[in-house]
Write an enzyme that holds these catalytic residues in place. Structure first.
Site, PDB file in Angstrom:
ATOM      1  N   ARG A 258      -4.857  10.625  16.961  1.00  0.00           N
ATOM      2  CA  ARG A 258      -5.065  12.077  16.772  1.00  0.00           C
ATOM      3  C   ARG A 258      -5.857  12.517  17.991  1.00  0.00           C
ATOM      4  O   ARG A 258      -7.005  12.091  18.175  1.00  0.00           O
ATOM      5  CB  ARG A 258      -5.837  12.351  15.484  1.00  0.00           C
ATOM      6  CG  ARG A 258      -6.354  13.774  15.421  1.00  0.00           C
ATOM      7  CD  ARG A 258      -6.845  14.169  14.052  1.00  0.00           C
ATOM      8  NE  ARG A 258      -5.735  14.319  13.128  1.00  0.00           N
ATOM      9  CZ  ARG A 258      -5.820  14.937  11.951  1.00  0.00           C
ATOM     10  NH1 ARG A 258      -6.955  15.449  11.555  1.00  0.00           N
ATOM     11  NH2 ARG A 258      -4.764  15.034  11.168  1.00  0.00           N
TER      12      ARG A 258
ATOM     13  N   HIS B 275       2.425  18.155  14.667  1.00  0.00           N
ATOM     14  CA  HIS B 275       1.894  17.325  13.568  1.00  0.00           C
ATOM     15  C   HIS B 275       3.077  16.794  12.751  1.00  0.00           C
ATOM     16  O   HIS B 275       3.260  17.157  11.593  1.00  0.00           O
ATOM     17  CB  HIS B 275       0.953  18.173  12.702  1.00  0.00           C
ATOM     18  CG  HIS B 275       0.034  17.381  11.819  1.00  0.00           C
ATOM     19  ND1 HIS B 275      -0.023  15.995  11.827  1.00  0.00           N
ATOM     20  CD2 HIS B 275      -0.879  17.785  10.883  1.00  0.00           C
ATOM     21  CE1 HIS B 275      -0.923  15.592  10.931  1.00  0.00           C
ATOM     22  NE2 HIS B 275      -1.451  16.658  10.354  1.00  0.00           N
TER      23      HIS B 275
ATOM     24  N   GLN C  75       2.741  15.240   9.119  1.00  0.00           N
ATOM     25  CA  GLN C  75       2.516  16.240   8.074  1.00  0.00           C
ATOM     26  C   GLN C  75       3.830  16.797   7.547  1.00  0.00           C
ATOM     27  O   GLN C  75       4.051  16.905   6.333  1.00  0.00           O
ATOM     28  CB  GLN C  75       1.661  17.392   8.631  1.00  0.00           C
ATOM     29  CG  GLN C  75       1.415  18.489   7.635  1.00  0.00           C
ATOM     30  CD  GLN C  75       0.535  18.043   6.494  1.00  0.00           C
ATOM     31  OE1 GLN C  75      -0.527  17.471   6.718  1.00  0.00           O
ATOM     32  NE2 GLN C  75       0.961  18.288   5.248  1.00  0.00           N
TER      33      GLN C  75
ATOM     34  N   ASP D  31      -1.275  27.553   7.172  1.00  0.00           N
ATOM     35  CA  ASP D  31      -2.248  26.629   7.772  1.00  0.00           C
ATOM     36  C   ASP D  31      -3.520  27.440   8.036  1.00  0.00           C
ATOM     37  O   ASP D  31      -3.491  28.686   7.991  1.00  0.00           O
ATOM     38  CB  ASP D  31      -1.658  26.073   9.090  1.00  0.00           C
ATOM     39  CG  ASP D  31      -2.474  24.940   9.703  1.00  0.00           C
ATOM     40  OD1 ASP D  31      -3.460  24.489   9.089  1.00  0.00           O
ATOM     41  OD2 ASP D  31      -2.110  24.503  10.815  1.00  0.00           O
TER      42      ASP D  31
ATOM     43  N   CYS E 260      -1.053  22.222   4.694  1.00  0.00           N
ATOM     44  CA  CYS E 260      -1.389  20.863   5.133  1.00  0.00           C
ATOM     45  C   CYS E 260      -2.783  20.446   4.708  1.00  0.00           C
ATOM     46  O   CYS E 260      -3.060  19.263   4.580  1.00  0.00           O
ATOM     47  CB  CYS E 260      -1.227  20.745   6.640  1.00  0.00           C
ATOM     48  SG  CYS E 260      -2.277  21.872   7.582  1.00  0.00           S
TER      49      CYS E 260
ATOM     50  N   ARG F  86       1.472  12.427   1.882  1.00  0.00           N
ATOM     51  CA  ARG F  86       1.111  11.909   3.210  1.00  0.00           C
ATOM     52  C   ARG F  86       1.122  10.384   3.195  1.00  0.00           C
ATOM     53  O   ARG F  86       1.600   9.746   4.145  1.00  0.00           O
ATOM     54  CB  ARG F  86      -0.281  12.410   3.631  1.00  0.00           C
ATOM     55  CG  ARG F  86      -0.388  13.897   3.945  1.00  0.00           C
ATOM     56  CD  ARG F  86       0.430  14.313   5.151  1.00  0.00           C
ATOM     57  NE  ARG F  86       0.131  13.578   6.363  1.00  0.00           N
ATOM     58  CZ  ARG F  86      -0.890  13.824   7.192  1.00  0.00           C
ATOM     59  NH1 ARG F  86      -1.716  14.828   6.950  1.00  0.00           N
ATOM     60  NH2 ARG F  86      -1.088  13.089   8.278  1.00  0.00           N
TER      61      ARG F  86
HETATM   62  N1  NVA Z   1      -3.641  23.300  12.501  1.00  0.00           N
HETATM   63  C1  NVA Z   1      -4.694  22.477  11.947  1.00  0.00           C
HETATM   64  C2  NVA Z   1      -4.114  21.361  11.145  1.00  0.00           C
HETATM   65  C3  NVA Z   1      -5.134  20.480  10.472  1.00  0.00           C
HETATM   66  C4  NVA Z   1      -4.503  19.346   9.742  1.00  0.00           C
HETATM   67  C5  NVA Z   1      -5.580  21.969  13.073  1.00  0.00           C
HETATM   68  O1  NVA Z   1      -5.053  21.603  14.117  1.00  0.00           O
HETATM   69  O2  NVA Z   1      -6.790  21.978  12.900  1.00  0.00           O
HETATM   70  N1   CP Z   2      -3.433  17.681   6.940  1.00  0.00           N
HETATM   71  C1   CP Z   2      -4.171  16.834   7.679  1.00  0.00           C
HETATM   72  O1   CP Z   2      -3.713  16.270   8.692  1.00  0.00           O
HETATM   73  O2   CP Z   2      -5.421  16.615   7.200  1.00  0.00           O
HETATM   74  P1   CP Z   2      -6.592  15.847   7.925  1.00  0.00           P
HETATM   75  O3   CP Z   2      -7.033  16.681   9.091  1.00  0.00           O
HETATM   76  O4   CP Z   2      -7.665  15.722   6.863  1.00  0.00           O
HETATM   77  O5   CP Z   2      -6.103  14.502   8.383  1.00  0.00           O
END
Ligand code: NVA
Ligand code: CP
Length: 303
Positions: free
Chosen positions: A103, A130, A133, A221, A259, A287
């Site tokens: 990540r 992502h 997801q 989101d 998500c 997930r």
């Molecule tokens: N769009 C959000 C998704 C979190 C899972 C982010 O990037 O923070």
């Molecule tokens: N939806 C998602 O990726 O959650 P986290 O940021 O908790 O991993």
């Protein structure tokens, strides 16, 4: 090398096979029967440059359930945080690990890791996309609506990383995607152009009520993603909140997905996320099952 970097790297048959595998693994897990352990004897790393709850825990549990050993690495605790390059990190970790999920802040970091690693690399969220997801989200659509064919999905709000993976999913799997985003918050033009070229049924809207009409799925989101500045986001995105009025525009059996994490009364009201059409808890659980299918694919098990 079997990387899982973006949905657009796969065709419909491959993604469907992964979804089917995940559903079968879930069935076996819930029935208490033994299932495949394609990661037996393997070690899979996870590198985090940003926080995570779902991705971290579902991967860690999924790797264990598949017979492997997960190793969680915070980028700040690695030499990566002190300036060691991702290319050097990739080459070194390839000598110890059988696969790695990352990540990261920049999509380029993911791509450089994949370029220099001699093991599978999985995208656990970047600024761009992502894909893990949206695999879980498609599994959830199958759970609630029996399949993806003919489904109409309406995206509400910020056309960022999760939305990009939705665009790719729609183009590959063939369902309709309506993107309701404020001006300036649409997904990147290159991915819209790619999807249109691929024959995707996608449309851009600035009126959420119009985009939600008779939709089968409403999905949104957070308005301020990790790494975003607040700026004028809250006021720009306010007309794109998923609330009861929006849900009433959708089909009677429409589901709401997110998500997570969610900020109640911003992108979604409590009444919707806690209401009877909310699928978010099943989605979050999926997930785990989707991740296991992705890991199994990377280990050479699916297709
Ligand atoms: N769009 C959000 C998704 C979190 C899972 C982010 O990037 O923070
Ligand atoms: N939806 C998602 O990726 O959650 P986290 O940021 O908790 O991993």
């Amino acid at each position: 090398m079997r990387h899982f970097l973006d949905l657009k790297d796969f065709d419909k048959t491959q993604l469907q096979a992964m979804l089917d595998y995940g559903l079968e693994m879930r069935r076996a897990l819930k029935a208490g029967t033994s299932h495949d352990t394609p990661l037996a004897g393997q070690h899979v790393g996870m590198i985090f440059e940003k926080p995570s709850t779902r991705t971290r825990v579902s991967f860690e549990v999924g790797i264990s359930q598949l017979g492997g050993t997960p190793i969680v690495l915070s980028a700040n605790d690695m030499q990566l945080g002190r300036g060691e390059t991702i290319a050097d990190t990739a080459r070194v970790l390839s000598g110890y690990l059988d696969g790695v999920m990352i990540r990261c802040l920049q999509h380029d970091t993911l791509m450089a890791l994949a370029e220099h690693a001699s093991m599978p690399v999985i995208n656990g969220l970047t600024n761009r996309s992502h894909p893990c997801q949206v695999m879980a989200d498609m599994m959830t659509m199958i759970d609630y609506h029996g399949g993806l064919d003919g489904q109409v999905v309406t995206w509400a709000g910020d056309g960022n990383n999760v939305a990009v993976s939705w665009v790719e999913a729609a183009a590959i799997m063939g369902f309709e995607l309506r993107l309701a985003c404020p001006e300036g918050y649409e997904p990147p033009a290159d991915i819209i152009a790619w999807a249109r070229q691929a024959g995707a049924k996608i449309s851009l809207h600035q009126d959420l009520a119009e985009a939600a009409t008779q939709a089968d799925v409403l999905v949104t989101d957070v308005w301020i993603s990790m790494g975003d500045e607040e700026g004028t986001r809250l006021q720009d995105l306010t007309p794109f909140q998923v609330n009861d009025a929006v849900m009433q525009q959708a089909a009677p059996d429409a589901i709401f997905m997110h998500c997570l994490p969610a900020i109640r009364e911003q992108e979604v009201t409590s009444s919707v996320i806690e209401g009877p059409q909310s699928a978010v808890w099943a989605e979050a659980e999926n997930r785990l099952h989707a991740q296991k299918a992705i890991l199994a694919y990377c280990a050479g098990q699916v297709l």
